[in-house]
Design an enzyme around this catalytic site. Structure first.
Site, mmCIF file in Angstrom:
data_model
loop_
_atom_site.group_PDB
_atom_site.id
_atom_site.type_symbol
_atom_site.label_atom_id
_atom_site.label_comp_id
_atom_site.label_asym_id
_atom_site.label_seq_id
_atom_site.Cartn_x
_atom_site.Cartn_y
_atom_site.Cartn_z
ATOM 1 N N HIS A 1 0.858 -1.194 0.000
ATOM 2 C CA HIS A 1 0.000 0.000 0.000
ATOM 3 C C HIS A 1 0.885 1.232 0.000
ATOM 4 O O HIS A 1 2.108 1.140 0.190
ATOM 5 C CB HIS A 1 -0.956 -0.005 1.193
ATOM 6 C CG HIS A 1 -0.300 0.092 2.529
ATOM 7 N ND1 HIS A 1 0.530 -0.892 3.034
ATOM 8 C CD2 HIS A 1 -0.344 1.069 3.487
ATOM 9 C CE1 HIS A 1 0.952 -0.552 4.229
ATOM 10 N NE2 HIS A 1 0.445 0.651 4.531
ATOM 11 N N ASP B 1 5.987 4.547 4.996
ATOM 12 C CA ASP B 1 6.897 3.591 5.627
ATOM 13 C C ASP B 1 6.995 2.283 4.852
ATOM 14 O O ASP B 1 7.797 1.412 5.202
ATOM 15 C CB ASP B 1 6.511 3.336 7.088
ATOM 16 C CG ASP B 1 5.083 2.842 7.261
ATOM 17 O OD1 ASP B 1 4.207 3.274 6.496
ATOM 18 O OD2 ASP B 1 4.834 2.029 8.175
ATOM 19 N N HIS C 1 6.303 -5.302 12.157
ATOM 20 C CA HIS C 1 5.650 -4.000 12.030
ATOM 21 C C HIS C 1 5.356 -3.438 13.418
ATOM 22 O O HIS C 1 4.249 -2.999 13.720
ATOM 23 C CB HIS C 1 4.364 -4.106 11.193
ATOM 24 C CG HIS C 1 3.891 -2.782 10.659
ATOM 25 N ND1 HIS C 1 2.946 -2.022 11.302
ATOM 26 C CD2 HIS C 1 4.235 -2.080 9.556
ATOM 27 C CE1 HIS C 1 2.714 -0.922 10.612
ATOM 28 N NE2 HIS C 1 3.498 -0.926 9.541
#
Length: 304
Positions: free
Chosen positions: A63, A67, A271
């Site tokens: 996406h 980041d 993450h």
């Protein structure tokens, strides 16, 4: 078994820290390299992991949050400085080419190679890459913008020839491909030699699923059923569940639930939010649900 590895280049979330680089991974399948996401510093981590830029031809972007893609321009520029000539394919949701094209035209005016963009839909699963040994399929996720994970799946290999038996029955070379693909051998005299006498089954195909960033989605377990290795984001601990829901992220325990429901063989979580100085709290929460869990960390290499 032939090479199928996962290299973690970065496993942090939005805010940079001294502990983690932004999200990026490399999947190595028989020395072909596939990058997943490309946060800041990915090219540096690529080199630290002793990977070869020349073997990287496909990049998959989940996406368009920074980041996960701020490292692309630098990587493309570096490959240009190295005199790359092979095409580079970038697969992403709609919009990345529009964002990058002006910067590429300004910073990389004399390109030695072509950068090709391939857009994919994020609402339904779709196969976005295929070669002789591998397929890559999108896994629709729910985040604050269109987002997909990726399922890397080996294709079933042909059976292995048992050389001693092939020699014993004097099987001609031109028959070997048919036999590898499951056919029996018929001798010149008409005798049928069963395929099971001439071959042994190849190794079972392996698979790797990447799921980041997303709110808790139990329904994805069906698409990744039986996966050998699952990476699932675990941005927050249970104590921060309201924040996870607000930002469309997942807790470590929820990542464990996904792995358990999918029947995954191993789970790697990452993450991580910058708020956790000790990610062992996340490891414990995920492991309590799914014991075969490991923490992602930079330069970690896992066999699939």
């Amino acid at each position: 078994m032939e090479k199928f590895e996962l290299h973690i280049l970065g496993c942090g979330s939005a805010l940079p820290t001294t502990r983690h680089f932004a999200t990026s991974q490399v999947v190595n399948v028989r020395d072909k390299l596939y990058m997943i996401d490309c946060g800041e510093g990915s090219q540096l981590q690529f080199r630290k992991s002793r990977l070869k830029f020349s073997r990287l031809n496909h990049i998959f972007i989940s996406h368009l949050h920074g980041d996960h893609c701020f490292g692309l321009l630098g990587l493309i520029s570096t490959l240009n400085l190295l005199g790359r000539t092979a095409e580079l394919h970038i697969h992403s949701p709609k919009g990345l080419e529009t964002l990058l094209a002006p910067m590429l035209s300004f910073f990389c005016r004399q390109m030695t190679y072509k950068v090709l963009f391939h857009e994919f839909e994020t609402k339904e699963p779709g196969m976005i890459y295929e070669d002789r040994s591998l397929t890559v399929t999108t896994i629709p996720l729910r985040h604050r913008m269109p987002c997909c994970g990726f399922l890397f799946a080996e294709k079933q290999r042909p059976n292995h020839i048992i050389r001693e038996m092939v020699d014993f029955y004097e099987v001609p070379v031109y028959e070997l491909n048919r036999i590898k693909n499951g056919e029996d051998y018929v001798t010149p005299e008409g005798k049928i030699i069963s395929n099971s006498l001439l071959t042994r089954p190849s190794d079972l195909p392996r698979s790797y699923a990447y799921c980041s960033d997303t709110i808790y989605m139990p329904e994805i377990a069906e698409q990744i059923k039986g996966v050998d290795l699952l990476f699932h984001e675990a941005t927050f601990a249970n104590a921060d569940l309201p924040r996870a829901k607000e930002t469309f992220h997942t807790t470590a325990a929820q990542a464990g639930e996904i792995a358990k429901a999918a029947g995954a063989k191993k789970l790697v979580i990452g993450h991580f939010s910058a708020r956790y100085e000790d990610e062992n709290v996340l490891l414990k929460e995920a492991s309590d649900v799914f014991p075969e869990t490991v923490l992602a960390k930079e330069t970690l290499c896992l066999e699939v």
